[in-house]
Design a protein around this motif. Structure first.
Motif, PDB file in Angstrom:
ATOM      1  N   PHE A 182       6.783  -1.162   3.635  1.00 22.65           N
ATOM      2  CA  PHE A 182       5.404  -1.064   4.098  1.00 22.65           C
ATOM      3  C   PHE A 182       5.238   0.009   5.177  1.00 22.65           C
ATOM      4  N   GLU A 183       6.139   0.071   6.139  1.00 28.21           N
ATOM      5  CA  GLU A 183       6.039   1.057   7.226  1.00 28.21           C
ATOM      6  C   GLU A 183       6.082   2.477   6.681  1.00 28.21           C
ATOM      7  N   ASN A 184       6.951   2.719   5.706  1.00 27.82           N
ATOM      8  CA  ASN A 184       7.019   4.044   5.097  1.00 27.82           C
ATOM      9  C   ASN A 184       5.766   4.346   4.298  1.00 27.82           C
ATOM     10  N   LEU A 193       3.228   7.455   4.845  1.00 36.45           N
ATOM     11  CA  LEU A 193       2.861   8.312   3.722  1.00 36.45           C
ATOM     12  C   LEU A 193       1.349   8.445   3.611  1.00 36.45           C
ATOM     13  N   ILE A 194       0.639   7.336   3.767  1.00 34.37           N
ATOM     14  CA  ILE A 194      -0.828   7.365   3.728  1.00 34.37           C
ATOM     15  C   ILE A 194      -1.367   8.259   4.832  1.00 34.37           C
ATOM     16  N   GLN A 195      -0.798   8.148   6.040  1.00 33.49           N
ATOM     17  CA  GLN A 195      -1.248   8.974   7.154  1.00 33.49           C
ATOM     18  C   GLN A 195      -0.974  10.452   6.889  1.00 33.49           C
ATOM     19  N   ALA A 196       0.181  10.760   6.320  1.00 36.29           N
ATOM     20  CA  ALA A 196       0.529  12.147   6.021  1.00 36.29           C
ATOM     21  C   ALA A 196      -0.427  12.735   4.990  1.00 36.29           C
ATOM     22  N   VAL A 197      -0.753  11.961   3.956  1.00 31.86           N
ATOM     23  CA  VAL A 197      -1.694  12.450   2.945  1.00 31.86           C
ATOM     24  C   VAL A 197      -3.083  12.603   3.558  1.00 31.86           C
ATOM     25  N   GLN A 249      -4.291  15.340  -4.596  1.00 28.78           N
ATOM     26  CA  GLN A 249      -3.668  14.262  -5.347  1.00 28.78           C
ATOM     27  C   GLN A 249      -2.174  14.245  -5.066  1.00 28.78           C
ATOM     28  N   PHE A 250      -1.594  13.027  -5.042  1.00 28.67           N
ATOM     29  CA  PHE A 250      -0.169  12.858  -4.783  1.00 28.67           C
ATOM     30  C   PHE A 250       0.317  11.691  -5.644  1.00 28.67           C
ATOM     31  N   SER A 251       1.431  11.889  -6.343  1.00 30.73           N
ATOM     32  CA  SER A 251       2.017  10.823  -7.159  1.00 30.73           C
ATOM     33  C   SER A 251       3.473  10.627  -6.761  1.00 30.73           C
ATOM     34  N   TYR A 252       3.927   9.360  -6.790  1.00 30.41           N
ATOM     35  CA  TYR A 252       5.293   9.022  -6.406  1.00 30.41           C
ATOM     36  C   TYR A 252       5.733   7.838  -7.258  1.00 30.41           C
ATOM     37  N   GLU A 253       6.968   7.891  -7.738  1.00 28.87           N
ATOM     38  CA  GLU A 253       7.493   6.788  -8.530  1.00 28.87           C
ATOM     39  C   GLU A 253       8.898   6.453  -8.062  1.00 28.87           C
ATOM     40  N   GLU A 254       9.164   5.124  -7.916  1.00 29.92           N
ATOM     41  CA  GLU A 254      10.469   4.669  -7.482  1.00 29.92           C
ATOM     42  C   GLU A 254      10.700   3.272  -8.040  1.00 29.92           C
ATOM     43  N   LYS A 255      11.827   3.079  -8.682  1.00 32.66           N
ATOM     44  CA  LYS A 255      12.230   1.769  -9.214  1.00 32.66           C
ATOM     45  C   LYS A 255      11.134   1.118 -10.063  1.00 32.66           C
ATOM     46  N   GLY A 256      10.503   1.915 -10.907  1.00 28.25           N
ATOM     47  CA  GLY A 256       9.485   1.382 -11.809  1.00 28.25           C
ATOM     48  C   GLY A 256       8.126   1.164 -11.168  1.00 28.25           C
ATOM     49  N   VAL A 257       7.982   1.442  -9.875  1.00 28.27           N
ATOM     50  CA  VAL A 257       6.697   1.306  -9.198  1.00 28.27           C
ATOM     51  C   VAL A 257       6.121   2.693  -9.004  1.00 28.27           C
ATOM     52  N   VAL A 287     -10.037   2.943  24.794  1.00 27.62           N
ATOM     53  CA  VAL A 287     -10.492   3.148  23.421  1.00 27.62           C
ATOM     54  C   VAL A 287      -9.433   2.642  22.441  1.00 27.62           C
ATOM     55  N   VAL A 288      -9.858   1.783  21.518  1.00 25.55           N
ATOM     56  CA  VAL A 288      -8.993   1.325  20.433  1.00 25.55           C
ATOM     57  C   VAL A 288      -9.308   2.217  19.238  1.00 25.55           C
ATOM     58  N   LYS A 289      -8.253   2.891  18.714  1.00 26.78           N
ATOM     59  CA  LYS A 289      -8.433   3.830  17.610  1.00 26.78           C
ATOM     60  C   LYS A 289      -7.865   3.255  16.321  1.00 26.78           C
ATOM     61  N   SER A 290      -8.340   3.789  15.220  1.00 25.31           N
ATOM     62  CA  SER A 290      -7.853   3.343  13.917  1.00 25.31           C
ATOM     63  C   SER A 290      -6.446   3.864  13.668  1.00 25.31           C
ATOM     64  N   PRO A 291      -5.531   2.975  13.259  1.00 22.63           N
ATOM     65  CA  PRO A 291      -4.166   3.410  12.968  1.00 22.63           C
ATOM     66  C   PRO A 291      -4.013   3.984  11.559  1.00 22.63           C
ATOM     67  N   LEU A 292      -5.083   3.899  10.747  1.00 22.18           N
ATOM     68  CA  LEU A 292      -4.996   4.412   9.389  1.00 22.18           C
ATOM     69  C   LEU A 292      -6.379   4.663   8.807  1.00 22.18           C
TER      70      LEU A 292
END
Length: 150
Positions: A3-5, A9-13, A20-28, A76-81
């Motif tokens: 989940f942390e990774n 990844l969401i933040q980086a994108v 568009q970005f696609s990623y596949e690992e272990k059938g997911v 100020v509370v900011k959005s983490p994502l």
């Protein structure tokens, strides 16, 4: 993928110009797409100074409000994502907090939905809710100010 990774990844994108970005690992398989349309809309009003309005994903955004952080008085509370902001756990329930409520560190202030995952936004401060800077179901960005706690 842990989940942390996934959040990183969401933040980086979100911070990139990728469409568009696609990623596949272990059938997911994971696909992320970022569509961001910006359009400047001229606003004429003789009584008040003009403030540029930008349209993001069909929603008008006042550019002055995105720069409010510099004039915010308090913690100020900011959005983490990036995601959709919700003020309550369900539409039938009361909001987690309202302006004037006393909150403590770790208390839930709202929820951000990102990729069908509900992420609680917790207060980083003890104090009183001075301002709520977003509305229910607003699309929010990473680092966007959400609350002012004084």
């Amino acid at each position: 993928m842990e989940f942390e990774n996934l959040v990183k990844l969401i933040q980086a994108v979100s911070d990139s110009e990728l469409t568009q970005f696609s990623y596949e690992e272990k059938g997911v398989s994971l696909t992320m797409k970022k569509e961001k349309k910006e359009r400047i809309i001229a606003v004429e009003n003789a009584a008040a100074p003009q403030v540029p309005i930008v349209e993001v994903n069909g929603n008008p955004v006042n550019l002055e409000s995105t720069n409010r952080e510099t004039s915010l008085d308090g913690n100020v509370v900011k959005s983490p994502l990036v995601g959709t902001f919700y003020v309550s756990p369900s539409p039938e329930e009361e909001p987690f907090v309202k302006v004037g409520d006393t909150v403590s560190k770790g208390q839930v202030l709202g929820i951000v939905e990102a990729m069908k995952l509900m992420n609680e936004i917790e207060s980083e401060f003890d104090g009183v809710v001075k301002q709520i800077l977003v509305s229910n179901e607003d699309v929010i960005e990473f680092g966007q100010p959400l609350f002012v706690i004084g």
